[in-house]
Scaffold this motif. Structure first.
Motif: not given
Length: 470
Positions: A295, A305, A319, A322-323, A326, A329, A331
């Motif tokens: 990621c 992703l 998701a 992780m966003q 980051y 990122l 998705i």
């Protein structure tokens, strides 16, 4: 009539309460800091002196042999110690066993601690980033956090960062725990250097012997603007002992693994299996540890992703998590894995329409890898990978084992305690069965030869039959 007293707002002119507490704190704080620095040193000295006394006959004998062989007692490695002061890591001169006993004199002298960052040669010390220079505020150690993780193949984030985190969180209790874990990881690591082949062979399935950093670099290259056009779709699989047990008797799963562009090693069982074959595992490249690194790289390089699988809401929660970590990122989309065969075309269309560069599928093995292999020609993402229960961990639905358990190679035991009804067969029966099969392969390696070169990217198993358990 009494005189009115002028009251000034705030503490000015008023008696400050708790002065004795402040004075006590000022007195005790330097003492506490002194104790925090001196106590670990006293422990190191006590352990070193005790070990030297207990092994005194061996130490004396080794010293006499060194003088007889070379005319001198010690050799040493010139290293950089605390506050960047040059130090010597001693060893007995000459040749033969027990030369390493002399290192305890270095601990007794104070050049080394039992636990601390790895002592570095001057050239390596000069390359330590300024942001991580805090490692030089403590004594280097015989046991380092990086060394313990490297023994079991989970030193994925780099030595400097591990050293920095160690210094900021150091405690006597933590040092003792790390030293104790190093005894276990030393056994798991096997001590002696062994060959590190580029490809591992488990039951005739080729497994790439790579590092986590190399795996992330490959994912970025394969999912880049030119990656898919130049090389075609790329399937990545992770295999642990349970996966390999399934592949032993499941021809469809075996074919999917053999057709995949890359198969990566996951789990302490693979590490032990490599030792049984007399080879070394480079790193434990498992999907759970790889995901945040992927990621981070995807956010930096603009890859998108798609997360497909797990229970409703789990992929979306992973998701979002992780966003948050980051923010850059991308998705492209998420979808749960609860759909039947009739809905597959619509799911594939959703994935393709998202424009995702990398597709992560969490159906569990072997279904996820077989599904990706079956729909290879229909899917558009440049890279597709099966990731098992990864979304459950990063959504927060299932807690992951503490780091110290992972360092001991006992993450599987933690999972067994979490879900004994579902996991007992995989671990209680599956782990010994896997090791038995590895032993069988070691006895007759010619029966488990790797398949020959594939003629195209979609070739399945060629010319290999799995031996019967009977």
């Amino acid at each position: 009539m009494g005189r009115d007293t002028l009251k000034i707002p705030g503490p000015l002119g008023q008696r400050t309460r708790g002065r004795w507490r402040l004075a006590l704190r000022r007195t005790l704080l330097p003492a506490a800091r002194f104790a925090a620095d001196v106590l670990p040193r006293l422990v190191d000295m006590g352990i070193a002196a005790t070990l030297l006394l207990l092994t005194a006959p061996l130490v004396i004998g080794r010293g006499v042999a060194s003088v007889a062989q070379t005319g001198q007692l010690f050799d040493f490695d010139a290293l950089i110690g605390r506050y960047r002061v040059p130090i010597h890591r001693l060893r007995f001169a000459g040749h033969g066993p027990l030369r390493g006993l002399a290192v305890w004199f270095s601990v007794l002298k104070g050049d080394l601690a039992i636990v601390g960052p790895r002592p570095l040669p001057a050239a390596e010390a000069a390359m330590v980033p300024v942001s991580d220079a805090v490692r030089f505020t403590v004594r280097p150690g015989l046991v380092s956090p990086f060394g313990v993780k490297r023994q079991v193949g989970i030193a994925h984030v780099g030595e400097s960062r591990l050293d920095r985190d160690f210094v900021y969180g150091q405690s006597l209790q933590g040092d003792l725990g790390l030293a104790a874990r190093s005894l276990v990881t030393g056994v798991l690591g096997g001590g002696a250097a062994r060959e590190t082949p580029a490809v591992l062979n488990f039951f005739g399935i080729p497994i790439l012997n790579t590092s986590m950093a190399e795996a992330v670099d490959w994912l970025m290259a394969a999912s880049g603007p030119d990656g898919g056009a130049r090389h075609g779709p790329q399937q990545l699989c992770f295999v642990n002992p349970d996966c390999l047990n399934i592949a032993w008797g499941d021809a469809g799963y075996r074919g999917a693994l053999l057709a995949a562009e890359r198969v990566l090693p996951d789990g302490i069982g693979i590490h032990i299996g490599c030792r049984m074959q007399g080879v070394a595992l480079k790193e434990n490249v498992n999907g759970t540890d790889l995901f945040p690194l992927l990621c981070a790289a995807a956010a930096e390089q603009g890859r998108s992703l798609f997360l497909l699988g797990a229970r409703p809401g789990i992929a979306a929660a992973a998701a979002a998590s992780m966003q948050q970590r980051y923010p850059r990122l991308r998705i492209a989309g998420t979808r749960d894995g609860y759909f039947d065969a009739a809905a597959e075309p619509a799911v594939i269309e959703q994935v393709n329409a998202s424009g995702a560069d990398i597709l992560l599928v969490a159906f569990g093995a072997p279904r996820q890898d077989v599904w990706l292999h079956r729909h290879r020609a229909e899917l558009l993402p440049a890279v597709r990978m099966g990731v098992g229960g990864l979304f459950d961990f990063y959504s927060g639905r299932i807690a992951r084992a503490p780091v110290w358990l992972r360092e001991l190679g006992l993450e599987w035991a933690f999972r067994l305690l979490q879900e004994p009804g579902r996991m007992w067969r995989r671990y209680v029966i599956g782990n010994p069965l896997f090791l038995y099969r590895v032993w069988r392969q070691a006895q007759a390696p010619q029966r488990f030869a790797l398949p020959g070169p594939r003629q195209d990217g979609n070739a399945a198993a060629q010319g290999f039959e799995v031996a019967s358990d009977t």
